[in-house]
Design an enzyme around this catalytic site. Structure first.
Site, PDB file in Angstrom:
ATOM      1  N   ASP A  60       0.815  -1.225   0.000  1.00 54.36           N
ATOM      2  CA  ASP A  60       0.000   0.000   0.000  1.00 54.36           C
ATOM      3  C   ASP A  60       0.844   1.270   0.000  1.00 54.36           C
ATOM      4  O   ASP A  60       0.473   2.285   0.574  1.00 54.36           O
ATOM      5  CB  ASP A  60      -0.973   0.024   1.205  1.00 54.36           C
ATOM      6  CG  ASP A  60      -1.860  -1.202   1.222  1.00 54.36           C
ATOM      7  OD1 ASP A  60      -2.269  -1.646   0.142  1.00 54.36           O
ATOM      8  OD2 ASP A  60      -2.125  -1.725   2.319  1.00 54.36           O
ATOM      9  N   HIS A 118      -5.018  -1.733  -5.407  1.00 60.03           N
ATOM     10  CA  HIS A 118      -4.240  -0.606  -5.914  1.00 60.03           C
ATOM     11  C   HIS A 118      -5.226   0.501  -6.296  1.00 60.03           C
ATOM     12  O   HIS A 118      -6.013   0.329  -7.212  1.00 60.03           O
ATOM     13  CB  HIS A 118      -3.419  -1.008  -7.145  1.00 60.03           C
ATOM     14  CG  HIS A 118      -2.370  -2.047  -6.850  1.00 60.03           C
ATOM     15  ND1 HIS A 118      -1.537  -2.556  -7.816  1.00 60.03           N
ATOM     16  CD2 HIS A 118      -2.010  -2.653  -5.706  1.00 60.03           C
ATOM     17  CE1 HIS A 118      -0.714  -3.440  -7.263  1.00 60.03           C
ATOM     18  NE2 HIS A 118      -0.986  -3.521  -5.988  1.00 60.03           N
TER      19      HIS A 118
HETATM   20  P1  GDP Z   1      -0.653   0.116  -3.615  1.00 60.13           P
HETATM   21  O1  GDP Z   1      -1.297  -1.123  -3.091  1.00 60.13           O
HETATM   22  O2  GDP Z   1       0.807   0.174  -3.373  1.00 60.13           O
HETATM   23  O3  GDP Z   1      -1.000   0.395  -5.042  1.00 60.13           O
HETATM   24  O4  GDP Z   1      -1.263   1.337  -2.752  1.00 60.13           O
HETATM   25  P2  GDP Z   1      -2.812   1.546  -2.330  1.00 60.13           P
HETATM   26  O5  GDP Z   1      -3.535   2.051  -3.511  1.00 60.13           O
HETATM   27  O6  GDP Z   1      -3.350   0.359  -1.637  1.00 60.13           O
HETATM   28  O7  GDP Z   1      -2.657   2.661  -1.222  1.00 60.13           O
HETATM   29  C1  GDP Z   1      -2.177   3.936  -1.504  1.00 60.13           C
HETATM   30  C2  GDP Z   1      -3.296   4.957  -1.224  1.00 60.13           C
HETATM   31  O8  GDP Z   1      -2.762   6.242  -1.150  1.00 60.13           O
HETATM   32  C3  GDP Z   1      -4.338   5.017  -2.313  1.00 60.13           C
HETATM   33  O9  GDP Z   1      -5.593   5.319  -1.754  1.00 60.13           O
HETATM   34  C4  GDP Z   1      -3.856   6.169  -3.195  1.00 60.13           C
HETATM   35  O10 GDP Z   1      -4.915   6.807  -3.895  1.00 60.13           O
HETATM   36  C5  GDP Z   1      -3.270   7.079  -2.170  1.00 60.13           C
HETATM   37  N1  GDP Z   1      -2.115   7.864  -2.602  1.00 60.13           N
HETATM   38  C6  GDP Z   1      -1.077   7.492  -3.391  1.00 60.13           C
HETATM   39  N2  GDP Z   1      -0.150   8.447  -3.448  1.00 60.13           N
HETATM   40  C7  GDP Z   1      -0.587   9.464  -2.666  1.00 60.13           C
HETATM   41  C8  GDP Z   1      -0.042  10.724  -2.273  1.00 60.13           C
HETATM   42  O11 GDP Z   1       1.053  11.096  -2.652  1.00 60.13           O
HETATM   43  N3  GDP Z   1      -0.803  11.466  -1.429  1.00 60.13           N
HETATM   44  C9  GDP Z   1      -2.013  11.063  -0.968  1.00 60.13           C
HETATM   45  N4  GDP Z   1      -2.667  11.860  -0.131  1.00 60.13           N
HETATM   46  N5  GDP Z   1      -2.543   9.878  -1.308  1.00 60.13           N
HETATM   47  C10 GDP Z   1      -1.838   9.090  -2.133  1.00 60.13           C
HETATM   48 MG    MG Z   2      -2.805  -1.704  -1.780  1.00 58.70          MG
END
Ligand code: GDP
Ligand code: MG
Length: 434
Positions: A23, A51
């Site tokens: 995440d 994601h």
């Molecule tokens: P992944 O599993 O690595 O793809 O990550 P996730 O999507 O599960 O979790 C990352 C969360 O943080 C998601 O809700 C994204 O929309 C959000 N996100 C990603 N980058 C940023 C950022 O730079 N700032 C903020 N506020 N949210 C972010």
């Molecule tokens: Mg995730």
């Protein structure tokens, strides 16, 4: 073509991987980078991923579909290393279609060597977690652990086998005979019969058949034509089966080194590995999480970062950036660069806690310990100055306050790897390129 495009195209191959517990924002980074890559490959894990991607087409929570599905013209591949869950995949395809994203055999290709996650894998996951009760592993109950166990026991069906129904029926009968023994005699659960499974195959597997092909050959041809490849990992280094916090890991290899194998290009050498690091720590599920924060401080960070799972809506455990775990994660990933995400979230802190070392039985260390030693580890916390303002509008390095720049440099120094992307928001263009 922009300069950035030029740099990435011409046959480059790059993995986007998690350095922490998952995440970190891998989907967000893949969505950004598809501007410069032709093909996105998921090489491990299954529908247990979440994601989240926010762009001009809306907000999407992707599970099994590669994040490149949201970019027109990008080809997406589910490699042989994924847990091909037809139920999840069908509902996900319907879900993105309802938001105007068409999934066709032109933009999604499924490896004929990918194993199929069967209904009993989900059952067994649930049954085993229930048996473990308070000692449970914190599974997402998507059948991932039973699936990979069966794959390594050579008791799964490959996607390519769907094209030969007669032979498949024979294989299924053998598998059922074996699997029903475990279901009924170990767990006292209900067995499956062949009619039920045939109906299940008709309902879910017929729909995915048009996407199944020899993706290894497709990728080899694509490489020969100079196409560039992006590999999208699920979860993070600390959940890798062999290098993570075993047994609180996932059941596959989330590391960049596995990308060539799990995708269909076993001899490929990656040109770069982008390690995604979150500006603070989060962790979903059970297992040791040395830097965990509790109480109001934790609740505030969880709220500011909206730290609730995309798949499960579970509250994510939170803590400060853990430099010990991050350095280890980057090392096992072999990162050539870092994308530091969610920097905007820290804007409310006057001083920012950072876990700089662990203390184990009275001795301080900056080495990430053997999994079972983690229970004895305590975080050594130091504070660095916060920037105390909203940086979500920053688009250039110069736009960042000095304290935010220092935070980035601190990560670079601790990890020994340049931070080339700084994410300041969930939206595609909330990014600083460095
Ligand atoms: P992944 O599993 O690595 O793809 O990550 P996730 O999507 O599960 O979790 C990352 C969360 O943080 C998601 O809700 C994204 O929309 C959000 N996100 C990603 N980058 C940023 C950022 O730079 N700032 C903020 N506020 N949210 C972010
Ligand atoms: Mg995730």
């Amino acid at each position: 073509m922009t300069g950035n495009d030029m740099q990435h195209r011409t046959g480059r191959s790059c993995a986007v991987v998690g350095v922490n517990w998952g995440d970190e924002g891998k989907g967000r980074m893949v969505d950004l980078l598809t501007e410069s890559y032709d093909i996105v490959v998921r090489y491990q894990g299954g529908g247990n991923a979440g994601h989240t991607v926010v762009n001009d087409r809306g907000k999407f929570a992707l599970h099994l579909l590669p994040s490149g599905i949201l970019r027109e013209g990008t080809v997406n591949i589910l490699g042989c290393g994924v847990a091909l869950d037809p139920e999840n995949l069908c509902s996900e395809i319907r879900d993105v279609a309802s938001k105007g994203v068409a999934v066709t055999p032109d933009n999604l290709k499924i490896s004929d060597r990918a194993s199929i996650l069967m209904p009993w894998h989900r059952d067994l996951d649930e049954l085993e977690e229930t048996r473990l009760a308070e000692k449970k592993y914190g599974s997402t109950k998507q059948g991932i652990a039973p699936f990979y166990s069966d794959k390594y026991q050579k008791k799964t069906i490959l996607a390519g086998e769907l094209s030969d129904p007669d032979r498949l029926a024979v294989r299924l009968r053998d598998l059922l005979e074996w699997k029903n023994l475990t279901l009924t005699k170990v767990y006292g659960a209900k067995p499956y019969d062949i009619e039920e499974i045939t109906a299940w195959l008709r309902e879910y597997c017929e729909a995915i058949k048009p996407y199944i092909c020899d993706t290894g050959e497709y990728l080899r041809m694509a490489r020969a034509h100079g196409r560039s490849l992006l590999f999208e990992a699920q979860l993070g280094a600390l959940r890798d089966l062999d290098y993570g916090i075993y047994p609180y890991t996932t059941s596959s290899n989330a590391l960049a080194a596995y990308a060539p194998i799990g995708s269909g290009l076993p001899s490929l050498r990656l040109t770069n590995v982008i390690g995604v690091v979150k500006a603070y720590s989060t962790c979903v599920g059970e297992g040791p999480f040395v830097c965990e924060m509790f109480g109001d401080e934790a609740e505030k960070l969880r709220t500011e970062g909206a730290e609730y799972g995309a798949k499960t809506r579970r509250k994510r455990r939170v803590g400060p950036l853990d430099l010990v775990a991050t350095r280890y994660g980057a090392q096992v990933q072999g990162t050539t660069e870092i994308a530091l995400t969610k920097m905007d979230v820290l804007g409310y802190m006057e001083k920012i806690p950072v876990c700089v070392r662990y203390e184990i039985n009275g001795a301080e260390t900056d080495r990430f310990p053997f999994p079972s030693e983690l229970d004895d580890a305590k975080p050594v916390i130091e504070y660095v100055p916060g920037w105390g303002c909203d940086i979500s509008g920053a688009r250039r390095w110069e736009d960042l306050p000095a304290a935010a720049q220092s935070y980035v440099r601190m990560v670079e120094q601790a990890v020994g790897c340049p931070v080339t992307y700084i994410s300041v928001g969930a939206e595609r263009d909330s990014i600083i390129l460095r």
